[in-house]
Design an enzyme around this catalytic site. Sequence first.
Site, PDB file in Angstrom:
ATOM      1  N   GLY A 102      84.527  -8.756  -5.213  1.00 35.55           N
ATOM      2  CA  GLY A 102      84.190  -8.913  -3.803  1.00 35.55           C
ATOM      3  C   GLY A 102      85.002  -9.952  -3.067  1.00 35.55           C
ATOM      4  O   GLY A 102      85.020  -9.972  -1.837  1.00 35.55           O
ATOM      5  N   ASP A 135      82.465 -12.825   3.259  1.00 38.51           N
ATOM      6  CA  ASP A 135      83.794 -12.986   3.848  1.00 38.51           C
ATOM      7  C   ASP A 135      84.920 -12.921   2.816  1.00 38.51           C
ATOM      8  O   ASP A 135      86.102 -12.944   3.170  1.00 38.51           O
ATOM      9  CB  ASP A 135      83.895 -14.285   4.647  1.00 38.51           C
ATOM     10  CG  ASP A 135      83.531 -15.516   3.816  1.00 38.51           C
ATOM     11  OD1 ASP A 135      83.628 -15.459   2.582  1.00 38.51           O
ATOM     12  OD2 ASP A 135      83.139 -16.542   4.415  1.00 38.51           O
ATOM     13  N   ARG A 189      93.475 -17.298 -11.249  1.00 42.87           N
ATOM     14  CA  ARG A 189      92.897 -17.525 -12.573  1.00 42.87           C
ATOM     15  C   ARG A 189      93.705 -16.742 -13.608  1.00 42.87           C
ATOM     16  O   ARG A 189      93.939 -15.548 -13.439  1.00 42.87           O
ATOM     17  CB  ARG A 189      91.440 -17.070 -12.590  1.00 42.87           C
ATOM     18  CG  ARG A 189      90.752 -17.226 -13.925  1.00 42.87           C
ATOM     19  CD  ARG A 189      89.430 -16.478 -13.938  1.00 42.87           C
ATOM     20  NE  ARG A 189      88.468 -17.045 -13.002  1.00 42.87           N
ATOM     21  CZ  ARG A 189      87.663 -16.309 -12.241  1.00 42.87           C
ATOM     22  NH1 ARG A 189      87.745 -14.992 -12.264  1.00 42.87           N
ATOM     23  NH2 ARG A 189      86.804 -16.893 -11.436  1.00 42.87           N
ATOM     24  N   ARG A 196      85.182  -6.447 -17.800  1.00 39.81           N
ATOM     25  CA  ARG A 196      83.891  -7.068 -18.086  1.00 39.81           C
ATOM     26  C   ARG A 196      82.951  -6.075 -18.772  1.00 39.81           C
ATOM     27  O   ARG A 196      83.203  -4.870 -18.773  1.00 39.81           O
ATOM     28  CB  ARG A 196      83.258  -7.550 -16.771  1.00 39.81           C
ATOM     29  CG  ARG A 196      84.195  -8.396 -15.911  1.00 39.81           C
ATOM     30  CD  ARG A 196      83.808  -8.349 -14.440  1.00 39.81           C
ATOM     31  NE  ARG A 196      84.809  -9.017 -13.610  1.00 39.81           N
ATOM     32  CZ  ARG A 196      84.625 -10.166 -12.965  1.00 39.81           C
ATOM     33  NH1 ARG A 196      83.455 -10.764 -13.021  1.00 39.81           N
ATOM     34  NH2 ARG A 196      85.584 -10.710 -12.259  1.00 39.81           N
ATOM     35  N   ASP A 265      78.118  -8.915 -15.653  1.00 35.54           N
ATOM     36  CA  ASP A 265      79.407  -8.835 -14.961  1.00 35.54           C
ATOM     37  C   ASP A 265      80.208 -10.123 -15.122  1.00 35.54           C
ATOM     38  O   ASP A 265      81.381 -10.176 -14.722  1.00 35.54           O
ATOM     39  CB  ASP A 265      79.204  -8.520 -13.470  1.00 35.54           C
ATOM     40  CG  ASP A 265      78.297  -9.525 -12.780  1.00 35.54           C
ATOM     41  OD1 ASP A 265      77.104  -9.574 -13.135  1.00 35.54           O
ATOM     42  OD2 ASP A 265      78.773 -10.254 -11.897  1.00 35.54           O
TER      43      ASP A 265
END
Length: 485
Positions: A102, A135, A189, A196, A265
């Site tokens: 997201g 956002d 990262r 997952r 997740d």
Amino acid sequence: MTLAETPNYKNSSNPFLTLNYESALESLGGDYYDEVAAAEFPQHLLRWRNDELLPRFGLDPQVVKDEDFITAFGQFQGRKPLLAMRYHGYQFGEYNGQLGDGRGFLYGQVRANDGELYDFGTKGSGRTPYSRGGDGMLTLKGGVREVLAAEALHYLGVRTSRCLSMIETGLPLWRGDEPSPTRSSVMIRMSSSHIRFGTFERLHYFQRPDLTKKLLDHVIEQYYRHLNAEKDKYALFYAELVKRVAELVAQWMAAGFCHGVLNTDNMSITGESFDYGPYGFIPTYNPYFIAAYFDYSGRYCYSHQPSICQLNLQLLQEPLKAIIDKAEMESGLARFDEYYEAEYSSLMLKKLGFMELVHPQAQELLNLTIEFLKVSQVGYHQFFYEMVCTFSSKWRDEPGFVMNGSDIVPVPGASAIFDDWCILYHQILNDLECDRIDIIAQTLAANNPKTALLRPVIESIWESIAQEDNWQPFYELIEAIQFKR
């Protein structure tokens, strides 16, 4: 650390843009992801660059410029496609089919010098189809916290993702009931995989065993290559995943770390730790320490982490049973406690100074240590660092010399336990060869750093940044973590 700001830097010689990116995940097809665009930011201030990671990809930190980080990981020039992964997950025990990347995407996959494939994934890079009204951004404080967590865990021996860069983006973000906006950031990262548990759970939800098998074959081919030629590779994969996860949670527990949000997740299919939100390191040994303020029931408290990870592995059996025999998975999961206990005992004994302690009273020493920490409520990290500071060969002479000069003073009710601990430690030392004393001192120092990433420490660092834009304490803390000072 040099800050860099640039409105529009373009250079085809950017070393990040000339890396040999692989399309391993992209080649699986569009059933697993959505192509997305990165957000555009009004400002790019490089706040963190992890030079230690660059040589792993054949890059010289002296050659890579700050502007190279900004062009690649702030302006996102020269890389397509950018892939937002699709996944579902069990969140606080309830299935959520509205998940997915997201506020991030898979930037690219690169094979490092060790031959392993690594993912560069973003956090705070803007809206995707899975932002659910958000956002898609990351607060600067959230970025700071994740950089610190990843570095601290890595140097504590935890198998973890790490942050390659963090850039302040100049967007004001409104969060919760805060009366004024906070600062924003975008982070890269580096992880072993973007896949997952929830990636498989989504495919099961849509009843696509064909896609599940395709993904599982990909996972084994890329991340469990040693199993590729095995006839029963699927069952062996699950059994190894169980072992990896059990050892990972043992590493958290020994480090005194509470992840805080162990939804499926947030569980990597490679058994790696990642995605640090409301984490916390325990200040004292409190089994019910809660890291996430919204974990009202304590579901993900410190002591529940092993059982939650075991439960998540059990839930993963549901999507995998289309490919792997359920009885074989249950057999693999049955060894979780064995793997966990072996790793936890080994790590805790190292914190007590023993690399390999085959001693009839080793477990008793460990039990006494935990009991004392729990009853006395002395600082968890302080206790072990006090061992580093006070250890000497005199501990062999008599129990009274053990921890002599330490600031730790047992409270009423803990004194007897502490005395028993000192007597037992003294006894074990006398059962070992004299030449082991130096090795014990070295082991204590290697496994018990002075710096502990407790909440007041993080808040102090953030206060300097928020109030004075002073980043020096942040860099000094990372240096202390890296050099175990």
